[in-house]
Design a protein around this motif. Structure first.
Motif, PDB file in Angstrom:
ATOM      1  N   ARG A  31       0.933  -1.304  -0.041  1.00  0.00           N
ATOM      2  CA  ARG A  31      -0.030   0.129   0.159  1.00  0.00           C
ATOM      3  C   ARG A  31       1.048   1.192   0.163  1.00  0.00           C
ATOM      4  O   ARG A  31       1.670   1.457   1.087  1.00  0.00           O
ATOM      5  CB  ARG A  31      -0.847  -0.031   1.258  1.00  0.00           C
ATOM      6  CG  ARG A  31      -1.934   1.184   1.457  1.00  0.00           C
ATOM      7  CD  ARG A  31      -3.072   0.798   2.291  1.00  0.00           C
ATOM      8  NE  ARG A  31      -2.411   0.532   3.586  1.00  0.00           N
ATOM      9  CZ  ARG A  31      -2.976   0.231   4.619  1.00  0.00           C
ATOM     10  NH1 ARG A  31      -4.302   0.041   4.558  1.00  0.00           N
ATOM     11  NH2 ARG A  31      -2.354  -0.063   6.027  1.00  0.00           N
ATOM     12  N   ASN A  37       1.235   5.272  -2.111  1.00  0.00           N
ATOM     13  CA  ASN A  37       1.365   6.338  -3.291  1.00  0.00           C
ATOM     14  C   ASN A  37       2.474   6.467  -4.148  1.00  0.00           C
ATOM     15  O   ASN A  37       3.076   7.398  -3.943  1.00  0.00           O
ATOM     16  CB  ASN A  37       0.509   7.436  -2.923  1.00  0.00           C
ATOM     17  CG  ASN A  37      -0.774   7.563  -2.191  1.00  0.00           C
ATOM     18  OD1 ASN A  37      -1.367   6.403  -2.515  1.00  0.00           O
ATOM     19  ND2 ASN A  37      -1.387   8.368  -1.812  1.00  0.00           N
ATOM     20  N   PRO A  41      -2.950   8.786  -5.779  1.00  0.00           N
ATOM     21  CA  PRO A  41      -3.640   7.474  -5.661  1.00  0.00           C
ATOM     22  C   PRO A  41      -3.936   6.491  -6.898  1.00  0.00           C
ATOM     23  O   PRO A  41      -4.409   5.549  -6.748  1.00  0.00           O
ATOM     24  CB  PRO A  41      -4.916   7.447  -4.814  1.00  0.00           C
ATOM     25  CG  PRO A  41      -5.173   9.075  -4.909  1.00  0.00           C
ATOM     26  CD  PRO A  41      -3.987   9.772  -5.324  1.00  0.00           C
ATOM     27  N   ASN A  79      -8.963   2.472  -2.189  1.00  0.00           N
ATOM     28  CA  ASN A  79      -8.640   4.064  -1.719  1.00  0.00           C
ATOM     29  C   ASN A  79      -9.833   4.586  -1.093  1.00  0.00           C
ATOM     30  O   ASN A  79     -10.341   5.618  -1.385  1.00  0.00           O
ATOM     31  CB  ASN A  79      -8.313   4.511  -2.922  1.00  0.00           C
ATOM     32  CG  ASN A  79      -6.896   4.510  -3.543  1.00  0.00           C
ATOM     33  OD1 ASN A  79      -5.852   4.333  -2.530  1.00  0.00           O
ATOM     34  ND2 ASN A  79      -6.697   4.770  -4.586  1.00  0.00           N
ATOM     35  N   ARG A  80     -10.383   3.700   0.119  1.00  0.00           N
ATOM     36  CA  ARG A  80     -11.496   4.336   0.762  1.00  0.00           C
ATOM     37  C   ARG A  80     -12.892   4.336  -0.236  1.00  0.00           C
ATOM     38  O   ARG A  80     -13.252   5.527   0.021  1.00  0.00           O
ATOM     39  CB  ARG A  80     -10.914   5.427   1.633  1.00  0.00           C
ATOM     40  CG  ARG A  80     -11.896   5.569   2.782  1.00  0.00           C
ATOM     41  CD  ARG A  80     -11.470   6.968   3.594  1.00  0.00           C
ATOM     42  NE  ARG A  80     -10.044   6.616   3.928  1.00  0.00           N
ATOM     43  CZ  ARG A  80      -9.820   6.122   5.295  1.00  0.00           C
ATOM     44  NH1 ARG A  80     -10.783   5.501   6.102  1.00  0.00           N
ATOM     45  NH2 ARG A  80      -8.577   6.125   5.451  1.00  0.00           N
ATOM     46  N   CYS A 140      -6.651   2.442 -10.000  1.00  0.00           N
ATOM     47  CA  CYS A 140      -6.062   2.693  -8.747  1.00  0.00           C
ATOM     48  C   CYS A 140      -5.354   1.542  -8.118  1.00  0.00           C
ATOM     49  O   CYS A 140      -4.919   1.621  -7.004  1.00  0.00           O
ATOM     50  CB  CYS A 140      -7.186   2.910  -7.802  1.00  0.00           C
ATOM     51  SG  CYS A 140      -8.022   4.372  -8.208  1.00  0.00           S
ATOM     52  N   GLU A 173      -2.330   4.522  -0.744  1.00  0.00           N
ATOM     53  CA  GLU A 173      -2.075   4.537   0.733  1.00  0.00           C
ATOM     54  C   GLU A 173      -3.675   4.543   1.368  1.00  0.00           C
ATOM     55  O   GLU A 173      -3.766   4.281   2.448  1.00  0.00           O
ATOM     56  CB  GLU A 173      -1.330   5.705   1.153  1.00  0.00           C
ATOM     57  CG  GLU A 173      -0.027   5.306   0.784  1.00  0.00           C
ATOM     58  CD  GLU A 173       1.134   6.686   1.269  1.00  0.00           C
ATOM     59  OE1 GLU A 173       0.698   7.296   1.750  1.00  0.00           O
ATOM     60  OE2 GLU A 173       2.253   6.440   1.092  1.00  0.00           O
ATOM     61  N   ASP A 174      -4.598   5.433   0.685  1.00  0.00           N
ATOM     62  CA  ASP A 174      -5.897   5.321   1.396  1.00  0.00           C
ATOM     63  C   ASP A 174      -6.666   4.005   1.566  1.00  0.00           C
ATOM     64  O   ASP A 174      -7.825   4.065   2.100  1.00  0.00           O
ATOM     65  CB  ASP A 174      -6.713   6.438   0.562  1.00  0.00           C
ATOM     66  CG  ASP A 174      -6.065   7.821   0.708  1.00  0.00           C
ATOM     67  OD1 ASP A 174      -5.391   7.926   1.782  1.00  0.00           O
ATOM     68  OD2 ASP A 174      -6.303   8.510  -0.125  1.00  0.00           O
ATOM     69  N   THR A 175      -6.192   3.012   0.734  1.00  0.00           N
ATOM     70  CA  THR A 175      -7.214   1.667   0.818  1.00  0.00           C
ATOM     71  C   THR A 175      -7.085   1.306   2.435  1.00  0.00           C
ATOM     72  O   THR A 175      -6.047   1.102   3.188  1.00  0.00           O
ATOM     73  CB  THR A 175      -6.115   0.495  -0.018  1.00  0.00           C
ATOM     74  OG1 THR A 175      -6.268   1.046  -1.151  1.00  0.00           O
ATOM     75  CG2 THR A 175      -6.987  -0.527  -0.003  1.00  0.00           C
ATOM     76  N   THR A 176      -8.284   0.862   2.660  1.00  0.00           N
ATOM     77  CA  THR A 176      -8.733   0.453   4.206  1.00  0.00           C
ATOM     78  C   THR A 176      -8.373  -0.885   4.173  1.00  0.00           C
ATOM     79  O   THR A 176      -7.908  -2.061   3.320  1.00  0.00           O
ATOM     80  CB  THR A 176     -10.076   0.728   4.342  1.00  0.00           C
ATOM     81  OG1 THR A 176     -11.053  -0.257   3.843  1.00  0.00           O
ATOM     82  CG2 THR A 176     -10.467   2.055   4.032  1.00  0.00           C
TER      83      THR A 176
END
Length: 224
Positions: free
Chosen positions: A4, A6, A11, A183-184, A192, A204-207
């Motif tokens: 994970r 960027n 993203p 990515n959330r 992405c 990096e926004d992936t939960t």
């Protein structure tokens, strides 16, 4: 392996980098530290090359273990760079559409393309990548390459896809798959993420729950 990061500071990493199981084509402005992430996660050789003067190689080309299809706008010097790096089997898409990575999704067993792609272009894709190609849409959208990540292990597609989409794609690609986001909550999986049979890289926004779904769908167990 699942990473994970960027990579481009953006993203939407799938539009910047194109990869198969052997090589990743990356833009000139990528950081050395991010190149190491790519090598580790995807287990690939790196080729630095623009496509049509752009850093968007992920949007402008797509391929599998047999070769790559690339935008017809690619410059001769760029094509030579790819071939000199050992990517011999490259074909230009003979169509008015240039964003190949947005309209083509492929693994070593099959491929889907936008319903707007010409029959002549489909013949070129089939001959170059050695797969059968089917025209279709996903969740009502023609940008099928942007909506999914597919490898020789599995696939993840747009969250609004229905069970019939899943069944159809499983037959085309010869692997199991699932719906999801990155990515959330972003449903543009292909735009992405970067994935091959060795690993996958997401923003990096992936939960955590999204990562778990990616692991389940694409078959990667090591998360960082």
């Amino acid at each position: 392996m699942l990473k994970r990061v960027n990579i481009t500071g953006n993203p939407n990493i799938g539009v910047y980098i194109s990869a198969n199981d052997d090589v990743a084509i990356v833009p000139h402005n990528i950081l050395d530290s991010h190149l190491e992430v790519l090598k580790e996660a995807l287990d690939v050789n790196i080729v630095t090359c623009s496509i049509a003067g752009s850093n968007l190689s992920g949007a402008l080309m797509a391929g599998n273990s047999n070769g790559f299809i690339v935008s017809p706008q690619i410059y001769d010097k760029e094509l030579n760079t790819l071939k000199e790096a050992g990517i011999e089997n490259i074909a230009l898409l003979p169509d008015k559409y240039t964003a190949v990575g947005n309209i083509l999704a492929v693994n070593d067993k099959g491929a889907i393309v936008s319903s707007k792609v010409s029959d002549n272009a489909i013949n070129v894709i089939e001959e170059t990548l050695n797969v059968d190609v089917v025209k279709t849409s996903i969740a009502g959208f023609d940008i099928v390459g942007s909506l999914m990540a597919v490898t020789n292990k599995g696939f993840l597609i747009h969250k609004d896809s229905n069970p019939d989409d899943l069944t159809f794609l499983q037959k085309v690609f010869g692997v199991e798959g699932n719906i999801g986001t990155v990515n959330r909550g972003v449903p543009l999986i292909g735009a992405c993420s970067i994935a091959n049979s060795h690993g996958v890289i997401v923003g990096e926004d992936t939960t955590g729950p999204e990562m778990a779904r990616i692991e389940e769908s694409l078959g990667f167990l090591d998360t960082f």
